[in-house]
Design a protein around this motif. Structure first.
Motif, mmCIF file in Angstrom:
data_model
loop_
_atom_site.group_PDB
_atom_site.id
_atom_site.type_symbol
_atom_site.label_atom_id
_atom_site.label_comp_id
_atom_site.label_asym_id
_atom_site.label_seq_id
_atom_site.Cartn_x
_atom_site.Cartn_y
_atom_site.Cartn_z
ATOM 1 N N PRO A 1 16.927 -13.905 26.025
ATOM 2 C CA PRO A 1 15.798 -13.464 25.208
ATOM 3 C C PRO A 1 15.645 -11.955 25.120
ATOM 4 O O PRO A 1 15.285 -11.427 24.062
ATOM 5 C CB PRO A 1 14.592 -14.094 25.900
ATOM 6 C CG PRO A 1 15.138 -15.256 26.633
ATOM 7 C CD PRO A 1 16.511 -14.854 27.070
ATOM 8 N N GLY A 2 15.906 -11.234 26.226
ATOM 9 C CA GLY A 2 15.732 -9.778 26.205
ATOM 10 C C GLY A 2 16.690 -9.097 25.265
ATOM 11 O O GLY A 2 16.292 -8.290 24.409
ATOM 12 N N SER A 3 17.967 -9.391 25.381
ATOM 13 C CA SER A 3 18.946 -8.774 24.491
ATOM 14 C C SER A 3 18.789 -9.295 23.064
ATOM 15 O O SER A 3 19.056 -8.567 22.103
ATOM 16 C CB SER A 3 20.372 -9.017 25.006
ATOM 17 O OG SER A 3 20.634 -10.400 25.158
ATOM 18 N N PHE A 4 18.335 -10.531 22.919
ATOM 19 C CA PHE A 4 18.106 -11.058 21.571
ATOM 20 C C PHE A 4 17.017 -10.266 20.860
ATOM 21 O O PHE A 4 17.138 -9.959 19.665
ATOM 22 C CB PHE A 4 17.719 -12.532 21.615
ATOM 23 C CG PHE A 4 17.504 -13.125 20.242
ATOM 24 C CD1 PHE A 4 18.563 -13.661 19.533
ATOM 25 C CD2 PHE A 4 16.241 -13.134 19.659
ATOM 26 C CE1 PHE A 4 18.377 -14.190 18.261
ATOM 27 C CE2 PHE A 4 16.044 -13.658 18.395
ATOM 28 C CZ PHE A 4 17.110 -14.188 17.695
ATOM 29 N N SER A 5 15.943 -9.933 21.576
ATOM 30 C CA SER A 5 14.838 -9.195 20.962
ATOM 31 C C SER A 5 15.310 -7.879 20.368
ATOM 32 O O SER A 5 14.971 -7.529 19.231
ATOM 33 C CB SER A 5 13.748 -8.946 22.012
ATOM 34 O OG SER A 5 12.670 -8.226 21.467
ATOM 35 N N VAL A 6 16.127 -7.148 21.120
ATOM 36 C CA VAL A 6 16.658 -5.874 20.634
ATOM 37 C C VAL A 6 17.624 -6.108 19.480
ATOM 38 O O VAL A 6 17.572 -5.424 18.447
ATOM 39 C CB VAL A 6 17.351 -5.120 21.777
ATOM 40 C CG1 VAL A 6 18.035 -3.861 21.261
ATOM 41 C CG2 VAL A 6 16.343 -4.768 22.870
ATOM 42 N N ALA A 7 18.512 -7.095 19.640
ATOM 43 C CA ALA A 7 19.496 -7.380 18.600
ATOM 44 C C ALA A 7 18.829 -7.834 17.304
ATOM 45 O O ALA A 7 19.315 -7.544 16.206
ATOM 46 C CB ALA A 7 20.473 -8.445 19.088
ATOM 47 N N PHE A 8 17.695 -8.523 17.443
ATOM 48 C CA PHE A 8 17.003 -9.014 16.253
ATOM 49 C C PHE A 8 16.442 -7.858 15.422
ATOM 50 O O PHE A 8 16.554 -7.847 14.192
ATOM 51 C CB PHE A 8 15.888 -9.975 16.650
ATOM 52 C CG PHE A 8 15.172 -10.591 15.484
ATOM 53 C CD1 PHE A 8 15.799 -11.527 14.686
ATOM 54 C CD2 PHE A 8 13.871 -10.236 15.184
ATOM 55 C CE1 PHE A 8 15.150 -12.104 13.598
ATOM 56 C CE2 PHE A 8 13.201 -10.797 14.113
ATOM 57 C CZ PHE A 8 13.843 -11.732 13.315
ATOM 58 N N LEU A 9 15.850 -6.870 16.089
ATOM 59 C CA LEU A 9 15.366 -5.698 15.356
ATOM 60 C C LEU A 9 16.510 -4.998 14.642
ATOM 61 O O LEU A 9 16.387 -4.588 13.480
ATOM 62 C CB LEU A 9 14.668 -4.723 16.308
ATOM 63 C CG LEU A 9 13.230 -5.010 16.705
ATOM 64 C CD1 LEU A 9 12.725 -3.932 17.652
ATOM 65 C CD2 LEU A 9 12.319 -5.120 15.489
ATOM 66 N N ASP A 10 17.633 -4.855 15.328
ATOM 67 C CA ASP A 10 18.801 -4.223 14.711
ATOM 68 C C ASP A 10 19.299 -5.043 13.519
ATOM 69 O O ASP A 10 19.694 -4.484 12.488
ATOM 70 C CB ASP A 10 19.928 -4.069 15.732
ATOM 71 C CG ASP A 10 19.623 -3.015 16.788
ATOM 72 O OD1 ASP A 10 18.699 -2.198 16.568
ATOM 73 O OD2 ASP A 10 20.308 -3.019 17.828
ATOM 74 N N ALA A 11 19.284 -6.373 13.669
ATOM 75 C CA ALA A 11 19.747 -7.234 12.581
ATOM 76 C C ALA A 11 18.834 -7.137 11.371
ATOM 77 O O ALA A 11 19.301 -7.102 10.217
ATOM 78 C CB ALA A 11 19.842 -8.678 13.067
ATOM 79 N N LEU A 12 17.522 -7.085 11.599
ATOM 80 C CA LEU A 12 16.585 -6.910 10.482
ATOM 81 C C LEU A 12 16.841 -5.587 9.771
ATOM 82 O O LEU A 12 16.880 -5.518 8.539
ATOM 83 C CB LEU A 12 15.144 -6.950 10.983
ATOM 84 C CG LEU A 12 14.496 -8.303 11.227
ATOM 85 C CD1 LEU A 12 13.110 -8.103 11.810
ATOM 86 C CD2 LEU A 12 14.418 -9.122 9.951
#
Length: 267
Positions: free
Chosen positions: A238-249
């Motif tokens: 979940p932690g790395s996903f949160s950061v990756a999600f902002l980058d993906a957006l």
């Protein structure tokens, strides 16, 4: 009869116009919601004081109201902001968080629904609770699949005139006459708090100045799902996903959304 929605066209409009989105959201969601809106290309404002909420709603291109952490003063601000949006024709999105959990939430939601939200976005249990078909899940969590709320979504859309978006493992969107189903996202998305609340802001950004509210809502949900898919490829939790999600957006573009022409069913 089927038609399609091209999410890339709607994303391009958001990036070109950078709409100002006024958010009255819960304490937990403020920071992540603001970051998500910045990543998608919008301009977020978190304004919840009753003394200025109505005035600020008249300045924004769209408004969101999330009932996650209610208090009487905040409810007054929500009512004033929604009333101002109704008067000025500003589109606004209602997020009826855990609406079935308490009498206070149900009463507040009824007041807000009466002020003509442009879009109502919630999980299946929340949408069903709004039309008295369920108890509303377990707190903020849905105990129902999105498709189980289809009849409730159609009923709510036809009663209120709002576009209704039911989000979950599969999303459904309807205006009472058209229906879209959106696949995608990632299993880690429910493990990151406030991603659903933040989606409400993205919907608001997409419907700001939109000619077709239904199509813009479908595009917002599909872009969000596409970002979730991309973020999940490298995330370890979940932690790395949160950061990756902002980058993906932030990295969403026409190329990332190419081929995601969504079919619309007429019902």
């Amino acid at each position: 009869m089927m038609t399609t929605v091209n999410p890339a066209l709607h994303l391009a409009r958001v990036r070109e116009t950078s709409p100002l989105i006024h958010n009255i959201t819960n304490f937990v969601a403020m920071n992540s919601m603001a970051n998500v809106l910045l990543a998608i290309g919008a301009s977020p404002a978190m304004v919840h004081a009753r003394e200025e909420a109505g005035e600020f709603a008249g300045l924004a291109q769209a408004l969101t109201i999330n009932i996650g952490t209610l208090s009487p003063h905040w409810v007054d601000a929500m009512i004033e902001a929604a009333s101002a949006a109704q008067t000025t024709g500003t589109p606004w999105v209602l997020d009826p968080v855990a609406v079935g959990a308490t009498t206070y939430r149900r009463q507040t939601a009824r007041q807000l629904v009466a002020l003509s939200p442009t879009v109502i976005r919630g999980n299946a249990s929340e949408i069903m609770a709004l039309v008295n078909q369920s108890s509303g899940g377990r707190g903020v969590d849905s105990t129902d699949a999105a498709d189980s709320a289809l009849d409730a979504a159609l009923q709510l859309a036809r009663q209120t005139g709002a576009v209704v978006a039911v989000t979950g493992e599969q999303d459904i969107v309807t205006d009472g006459q058209r229906l879209a189903r959106i696949e995608g996202g990632h299993p880690l998305m429910p493990k990151v708090t406030t991603l659903g609340c933040s989606l409400t802001g993205v919907v608001a950004a997409f419907i700001a100045d939109a000619e077709d509210i239904f199509a813009a809502t479908v595009a917002a949900l599909d872009g969000y799902a596409a970002a979730g898919e991309r973020a999940g490829k490298d995330a370890k939790g979940p932690g790395s996903f949160s950061v990756a999600f902002l980058d993906a957006l932030h990295g969403l573009d026409a190329g990332a959304l190419s081929g995601r022409h969504l079919e619309i069913e007429h019902v």
